[in-house]
Design a protein around this motif. Structure first.
Motif, PDB file in Angstrom:
ATOM      1  N   ASP A 126       0.643  -1.079  -0.062  1.00 44.93           N
ATOM      2  CA  ASP A 126       0.028  -0.040   0.121  1.00 44.93           C
ATOM      3  C   ASP A 126       0.992   1.413   0.037  1.00 44.93           C
ATOM      4  O   ASP A 126       0.393   2.166  -0.786  1.00 44.93           O
ATOM      5  CB  ASP A 126      -1.073   0.036   1.297  1.00 44.93           C
ATOM      6  CG  ASP A 126      -2.099  -0.946   1.168  1.00 44.93           C
ATOM      7  OD1 ASP A 126      -2.517  -1.091  -0.018  1.00 44.93           O
ATOM      8  OD2 ASP A 126      -2.544  -1.471   2.045  1.00 44.93           O
ATOM      9  N   ASP A 127       1.871   1.188   0.755  1.00 48.45           N
ATOM     10  CA  ASP A 127       2.865   2.500   0.731  1.00 48.45           C
ATOM     11  C   ASP A 127       3.316   2.582  -0.664  1.00 48.45           C
ATOM     12  O   ASP A 127       3.576   3.661  -1.102  1.00 48.45           O
ATOM     13  CB  ASP A 127       4.016   2.287   1.620  1.00 48.45           C
ATOM     14  CG  ASP A 127       3.450   2.416   3.249  1.00 48.45           C
ATOM     15  OD1 ASP A 127       2.444   2.938   3.462  1.00 48.45           O
ATOM     16  OD2 ASP A 127       4.061   1.927   4.315  1.00 48.45           O
ATOM     17  N   VAL A 128       3.944   1.482  -1.179  1.00 48.57           N
ATOM     18  CA  VAL A 128       4.440   1.575  -2.603  1.00 48.57           C
ATOM     19  C   VAL A 128       3.495   2.180  -3.665  1.00 48.57           C
ATOM     20  O   VAL A 128       3.675   3.016  -4.380  1.00 48.57           O
ATOM     21  CB  VAL A 128       5.208   0.375  -2.986  1.00 48.57           C
ATOM     22  CG1 VAL A 128       5.697   0.636  -4.314  1.00 48.57           C
ATOM     23  CG2 VAL A 128       6.345   0.047  -2.117  1.00 48.57           C
ATOM     24  N   ARG A 129       2.184   1.537  -3.487  1.00 46.96           N
ATOM     25  CA  ARG A 129       1.166   2.183  -4.518  1.00 46.96           C
ATOM     26  C   ARG A 129       1.061   3.585  -4.488  1.00 46.96           C
ATOM     27  O   ARG A 129       0.695   4.369  -5.357  1.00 46.96           O
ATOM     28  CB  ARG A 129      -0.242   1.400  -4.180  1.00 46.96           C
ATOM     29  CG  ARG A 129      -0.379   0.112  -4.738  1.00 46.96           C
ATOM     30  CD  ARG A 129      -1.562  -0.480  -4.670  1.00 46.96           C
ATOM     31  NE  ARG A 129      -2.424  -0.285  -3.324  1.00 46.96           N
ATOM     32  CZ  ARG A 129      -3.468   0.397  -3.440  1.00 46.96           C
ATOM     33  NH1 ARG A 129      -3.752   1.281  -4.158  1.00 46.96           N
ATOM     34  NH2 ARG A 129      -4.084   0.536  -1.962  1.00 46.96           N
ATOM     35  N   GLU A 130       0.949   4.002  -3.049  1.00 47.24           N
ATOM     36  CA  GLU A 130       0.897   5.504  -2.950  1.00 47.24           C
ATOM     37  C   GLU A 130       1.975   6.564  -3.075  1.00 47.24           C
ATOM     38  O   GLU A 130       1.974   7.666  -3.083  1.00 47.24           O
ATOM     39  CB  GLU A 130      -0.110   5.679  -1.235  1.00 47.24           C
ATOM     40  CG  GLU A 130      -0.954   5.196  -1.215  1.00 47.24           C
ATOM     41  CD  GLU A 130      -1.529   4.989   0.130  1.00 47.24           C
ATOM     42  OE1 GLU A 130      -0.845   5.731   1.171  1.00 47.24           O
ATOM     43  OE2 GLU A 130      -2.644   4.417   0.640  1.00 47.24           O
ATOM     44  N   SER A 134       0.057  12.303  -8.124  1.00 43.76           N
ATOM     45  CA  SER A 134      -0.899  12.817  -9.197  1.00 43.76           C
ATOM     46  C   SER A 134      -1.390  11.601  -9.986  1.00 43.76           C
ATOM     47  O   SER A 134      -0.429  10.846 -10.543  1.00 43.76           O
ATOM     48  CB  SER A 134      -0.114  13.868  -9.951  1.00 43.76           C
ATOM     49  OG  SER A 134      -1.095  14.236 -11.027  1.00 43.76           O
ATOM     50  N   GLY A 135      -2.542  11.346 -10.206  1.00 43.79           N
ATOM     51  CA  GLY A 135      -2.920  10.240 -10.971  1.00 43.79           C
ATOM     52  C   GLY A 135      -3.266   9.061 -10.166  1.00 43.79           C
ATOM     53  O   GLY A 135      -3.490   7.770 -10.978  1.00 43.79           O
ATOM     54  N   PHE A 136      -3.101   9.058  -9.053  1.00 44.21           N
ATOM     55  CA  PHE A 136      -3.118   7.775  -8.335  1.00 44.21           C
ATOM     56  C   PHE A 136      -4.558   7.110  -8.694  1.00 44.21           C
ATOM     57  O   PHE A 136      -5.662   7.772  -8.211  1.00 44.21           O
ATOM     58  CB  PHE A 136      -3.169   8.062  -6.719  1.00 44.21           C
ATOM     59  CG  PHE A 136      -3.459   6.845  -5.966  1.00 44.21           C
ATOM     60  CD1 PHE A 136      -2.439   5.612  -5.912  1.00 44.21           C
ATOM     61  CD2 PHE A 136      -4.293   6.820  -4.939  1.00 44.21           C
ATOM     62  CE1 PHE A 136      -2.786   4.584  -5.113  1.00 44.21           C
ATOM     63  CE2 PHE A 136      -4.722   5.732  -4.303  1.00 44.21           C
ATOM     64  CZ  PHE A 136      -3.727   4.707  -4.149  1.00 44.21           C
ATOM     65  N   ALA A 137      -4.697   5.859  -8.784  1.00 40.33           N
ATOM     66  CA  ALA A 137      -5.784   5.301  -9.317  1.00 40.33           C
ATOM     67  C   ALA A 137      -6.394   4.434  -7.716  1.00 40.33           C
ATOM     68  O   ALA A 137      -5.718   3.349  -7.453  1.00 40.33           O
ATOM     69  CB  ALA A 137      -5.544   4.133 -10.341  1.00 40.33           C
ATOM     70  N   ASP A 138      -7.115   5.111  -7.219  1.00 42.11           N
ATOM     71  CA  ASP A 138      -7.700   4.275  -5.854  1.00 42.11           C
ATOM     72  C   ASP A 138      -8.598   3.201  -6.151  1.00 42.11           C
ATOM     73  O   ASP A 138      -9.645   3.781  -6.737  1.00 42.11           O
ATOM     74  CB  ASP A 138      -8.367   5.611  -5.149  1.00 42.11           C
ATOM     75  CG  ASP A 138      -8.467   5.131  -3.602  1.00 42.11           C
ATOM     76  OD1 ASP A 138      -8.365   3.958  -3.327  1.00 42.11           O
ATOM     77  OD2 ASP A 138      -8.756   6.373  -2.621  1.00 42.11           O
ATOM     78  N   PRO A 139      -8.429   2.327  -5.682  1.00 42.98           N
ATOM     79  CA  PRO A 139      -9.230   1.128  -5.794  1.00 42.98           C
ATOM     80  C   PRO A 139     -10.671   1.310  -5.285  1.00 42.98           C
ATOM     81  O   PRO A 139     -11.523   0.883  -5.570  1.00 42.98           O
ATOM     82  CB  PRO A 139      -8.647  -0.080  -5.151  1.00 42.98           C
ATOM     83  CG  PRO A 139      -7.197   0.239  -5.185  1.00 42.98           C
ATOM     84  CD  PRO A 139      -7.083   1.699  -4.973  1.00 42.98           C
ATOM     85  N   GLN A 140     -10.654   2.221  -4.244  1.00 52.24           N
ATOM     86  CA  GLN A 140     -12.016   2.558  -3.583  1.00 52.24           C
ATOM     87  C   GLN A 140     -12.918   3.392  -4.517  1.00 52.24           C
ATOM     88  O   GLN A 140     -14.250   3.204  -4.477  1.00 52.24           O
ATOM     89  CB  GLN A 140     -11.790   3.477  -2.358  1.00 52.24           C
ATOM     90  CG  GLN A 140     -11.042   2.683  -1.083  1.00 52.24           C
ATOM     91  CD  GLN A 140     -11.121   3.745  -0.030  1.00 52.24           C
ATOM     92  OE1 GLN A 140     -12.073   4.120   0.288  1.00 52.24           O
ATOM     93  NE2 GLN A 140     -10.023   3.894   0.740  1.00 52.24           N
TER      94      GLN A 140
END
Length: 274
Positions: A126-130, A134-140
């Motif tokens: 999760d830390d690496v995904r974040e 800009s442009g973060f694709a949030d699975p929520q």
């Protein structure tokens, strides 16, 4: 001054120095001749110089200072168990901690890494995904092609990091909410990126526990109760998979870390088939 026709011209000379090989007054006819100067002894021979060592080669490109870093490679399956019981606290390991949101994966992984006798790194997917800002694709916001692509990229980055740490003698514990019904983006991907020696362990407390822990979260780490219940239900598929499962419903973080060491000792002695 006249020179005979056809005679070679003398080389040029500097003031106070006659041409090479000529006595001081030889080129001044009629100059008074004095006594011949005393011969000048040759200069002493220079002492022998030590041999010059060959130039050292430049450090390889993949180096820190002058310490070359071993290339990262997939971690292999642990060797056969020794006669004595293995000690996971002093062994270089690669561990994958699996569990639903609110299982305590990150807290347990950090505590376990902090209290080992050998250097250990904690790598949180999760830390690496974040890292993507800009442009973060949030699975929520919905699982789509972009969120899955960023998930795969983060997992591959975690795998590369783990392999490099392990190649330099640093253990790793990774945490991820891997689903048993999605092997391609789950265990299969982790095995491909880290290696078959990765030891997966599942943290699976009761639903009431994960709901309570999720309620204490904030930001995009907090999920709806419905989502938490759905994820927890899918995680139940790990029962019967052959992977070790820890029910930490009644365990605090230090107690869970101790149980994790016990589970890993058994996994080293008899690696799980996954």
């Amino acid at each position: 001054m006249q020179h005979a026709v056809g005679s070679p011209l003398p080389p040029p000379h500097q003031p106070g120095q006659g041409p090479t090989g000529w006595p001081p007054a030889a080129h001044h006819p009629g100059a008074p001749q004095g006594p011949a100067p005393a011969p000048v002894p040759p200069p002493p021979a220079a002492p022998p110089q030590p041999p010059v060592p060959p130039p050292t080669s430049a450090p390889p490109a993949d180096a820190t200072g002058h310490v070359p870093l071993p290339p990262g490679a997939p971690v292999g399956i642990p060797a056969a168990a020794p006669a004595a019981a293995p000690d996971p606290a002093g062994t270089t390991l690669a561990v994958l901690l699996i569990g639903p949101a609110g299982a305590g994966k990150t807290s347990v992984a950090k505590y376990w890494a902090d209290h080992r006798r050998v250097p250990t790194a904690h790598i949180s997917l999760d830390d690496v995904r974040e890292w993507v800002r800009s442009g973060f694709a949030d699975p929520q916001s919905g699982w789509n092609d972009n969120s899955e692509a960023q998930y795969r990229l983060a997992r591959r980055t975690c795998g590369f990091a783990a392999r490099n740490f392990l190649a330099n003698g640093i253990s790793c514990i990774l945490d991820d909410a891997v689903f048993p019904d999605r092997p391609v983006v789950g265990l299969g991907g982790w095995k491909r990126h880290v290696g078959p020696g990765l030891l997966p362990v599942v943290l699976l407390p009761g639903l009431d526990i994960v709901l309570e822990r999720n309620a204490e979260r904030s930001g995009n780490r907090r999920l709806t109760d419905e989502e938490v219940a759905r994820i927890h239900g899918r995680m139940a598929g790990w029962y019967g998979s052959g992977l070790p499962i820890i029910d930490n419903s009644q365990l605090d973080v230090p107690s869970t870390a101790r149980v994790l060491d016990e589970v890993l000792a058994r996994a080293i002695a008899s690696p799980p088939n996954w």
